[in-house]
Design an enzyme around this catalytic site. Sequence first.
Site, short mmCIF file in Angstrom:
data_model
loop_
_atom_site.label_atom_id
_atom_site.label_comp_id
_atom_site.label_asym_id
_atom_site.label_seq_id
_atom_site.Cartn_x
_atom_site.Cartn_y
_atom_site.Cartn_z
N HIS A 14 0.86 -1.19 0.00
CA HIS A 14 0.00 0.00 0.00
C HIS A 14 0.90 1.24 0.00
O HIS A 14 1.24 1.79 1.04
CB HIS A 14 -0.92 -0.03 1.23
CG HIS A 14 -1.95 1.06 1.25
ND1 HIS A 14 -3.13 0.95 1.95
CD2 HIS A 14 -1.98 2.29 0.68
CE1 HIS A 14 -3.84 2.06 1.80
NE2 HIS A 14 -3.15 2.89 1.05
N HIS A 16 1.20 4.77 -2.52
CA HIS A 16 0.81 5.57 -3.69
C HIS A 16 2.09 6.20 -4.21
O HIS A 16 2.73 6.97 -3.47
CB HIS A 16 -0.20 6.65 -3.28
CG HIS A 16 -1.44 6.08 -2.65
ND1 HIS A 16 -2.59 5.85 -3.37
CD2 HIS A 16 -1.70 5.67 -1.38
CE1 HIS A 16 -3.52 5.34 -2.57
NE2 HIS A 16 -3.00 5.21 -1.35
N HIS A 193 -9.63 0.88 -1.22
CA HIS A 193 -9.57 1.54 0.08
C HIS A 193 -10.98 1.50 0.66
O HIS A 193 -11.95 1.90 0.00
CB HIS A 193 -9.16 3.00 -0.07
CG HIS A 193 -7.71 3.25 -0.36
ND1 HIS A 193 -7.04 2.65 -1.39
CD2 HIS A 193 -6.80 4.05 0.27
CE1 HIS A 193 -5.78 3.07 -1.39
NE2 HIS A 193 -5.61 3.92 -0.39
N GLU A 196 -11.31 3.33 6.08
CA GLU A 196 -10.25 4.22 6.59
C GLU A 196 -10.98 5.29 7.42
O GLU A 196 -10.87 5.33 8.64
CB GLU A 196 -9.47 4.85 5.43
CG GLU A 196 -8.38 5.84 5.86
CD GLU A 196 -7.68 6.55 4.69
OE1 GLU A 196 -8.20 6.51 3.55
OE2 GLU A 196 -6.60 7.15 4.91
N ASP A 274 1.64 3.93 2.69
CA ASP A 274 0.61 4.81 2.11
C ASP A 274 1.23 5.95 1.29
O ASP A 274 1.39 5.80 0.08
CB ASP A 274 -0.32 5.36 3.20
CG ASP A 274 -1.73 5.63 2.69
OD1 ASP A 274 -2.02 5.29 1.53
OD2 ASP A 274 -2.55 6.18 3.45
N ASP A 275 1.56 7.05 1.95
CA ASP A 275 2.16 8.22 1.29
C ASP A 275 3.36 8.65 2.12
O ASP A 275 3.28 9.64 2.87
CB ASP A 275 1.12 9.34 1.18
CG ASP A 275 -0.11 8.89 0.42
OD1 ASP A 275 -0.07 8.85 -0.81
OD2 ASP A 275 -1.12 8.54 1.08
N1 HPA Z 1 -6.71 7.25 1.29
C1 HPA Z 1 -7.40 7.56 0.20
N2 HPA Z 1 -6.84 8.04 -0.90
C2 HPA Z 1 -5.52 8.22 -0.91
C3 HPA Z 1 -4.76 7.91 0.19
C4 HPA Z 1 -5.39 7.39 1.37
O1 HPA Z 1 -4.80 7.08 2.39
N3 HPA Z 1 -3.49 8.20 -0.14
C5 HPA Z 1 -3.49 8.65 -1.41
N4 HPA Z 1 -4.73 8.67 -1.88
ZN ZN Z 2 -3.82 4.72 0.45
#
Ligand code: HPA
Ligand code: ZN
Length: 332
Positions: A14, A16, A193, A196, A274-275
């Site tokens: 996971h 991006h 996703h 969250e 994630d990011d």
């Molecule tokens: N959630 C949803 N969209 C996203 C995320 C995330 O954590 N990171 C990049 N796009």
């Molecule tokens: Zn994500």
Amino acid sequence: MNSFFCQIPKAELHIHIEGSLEPEMMFALAARNNIQLPYKSVEEIRAAYNFQNLQSFLDLYYAGMSVLQTEQDFYDLTWAYMQKASAQNVRHAEIFFDPQGHTSRGVSFETVHRGIYRALQEAQQLGISSYLILCFLRHLSAESAMEALEQALPYKDTIPAVGLDSSEVGNPPSKFQKVFDKAREEGFLTVAHAGEEGPPEYIWEAINLLGVSRIDHGVRCIDDPKLLEYLIEKQIPLTVCPLSNIKLCVFDSMAKHNIKQLLDMGLCVTVNSDDPSYFGGYVAENLQEIESALSLSQQDIYKLVKNSFQATFLSAAEKQARIAELDEFMMK
Ligand code: HPA
Ligand code: ZN
């Protein structure tokens, strides 16, 4: 950084790729492409990374990606991530990209794909295998997602799966049922996703309407005992991103994160970044943070990392080979 968390062989499921854009590269690419950024320094960018929720992050994430214009930009971004992943002994990565975030700015699907894919191919020399996952932006229409899917068809041999990201609440998986039906018909695996910020119902929809193999995040499954039972029975993996969850206020603090609880209940949970540029750490930092905040044992870490290989889209034989490597590492 404790070297154990760097050295343990692991998979990342996971990430991006646009969320690995470090402020230094954002500045360099802005200069290269003659783009004016609303920041004067790298420090000013980092100082802006104070988020209240998912949307407040997404606003900066989409603004940040505007510096990505040419095939070389996408190559440089991806190569930088693969080098970082290699330094943390990531042995396999399944990487999201957001084509609609680029085609909407006039950058062609082909430019995006060629740059990313070339870097992934070259990174095989670093000993990292990888798969690409095309994510649909759920705040946009189903028609726009269908267009992105059509654009991907000529490249489908290089994109094993599609996913769903961006603003979750108000954009349920059901909105994209037809797109995912078509994607599965075309042979794509699916992920999404869900859970969250959104409710457990969105996780059910991802499973029942989108046919997903994994849930990205999924931490709000904790609110639905029937769902927990189902996720345990079917061993549907969750790609959990602890630092992201704290930065986006999904949990008040790392000590309150539920990943240890989910692991102890028998869910197939994995740890991911994630990011990483926006949330302050790559996969090794995520492992280290939860270990200290939640007092994880060596056995917990082993299980999380083993789950990461088990949850990949690799063949059974390839999973086995990487788990054998992990077992060997643990015996040292
Ligand atoms: N959630 C949803 N969209 C996203 C995320 C995330 O954590 N990171 C990049 N796009
Ligand atoms: Zn994500």
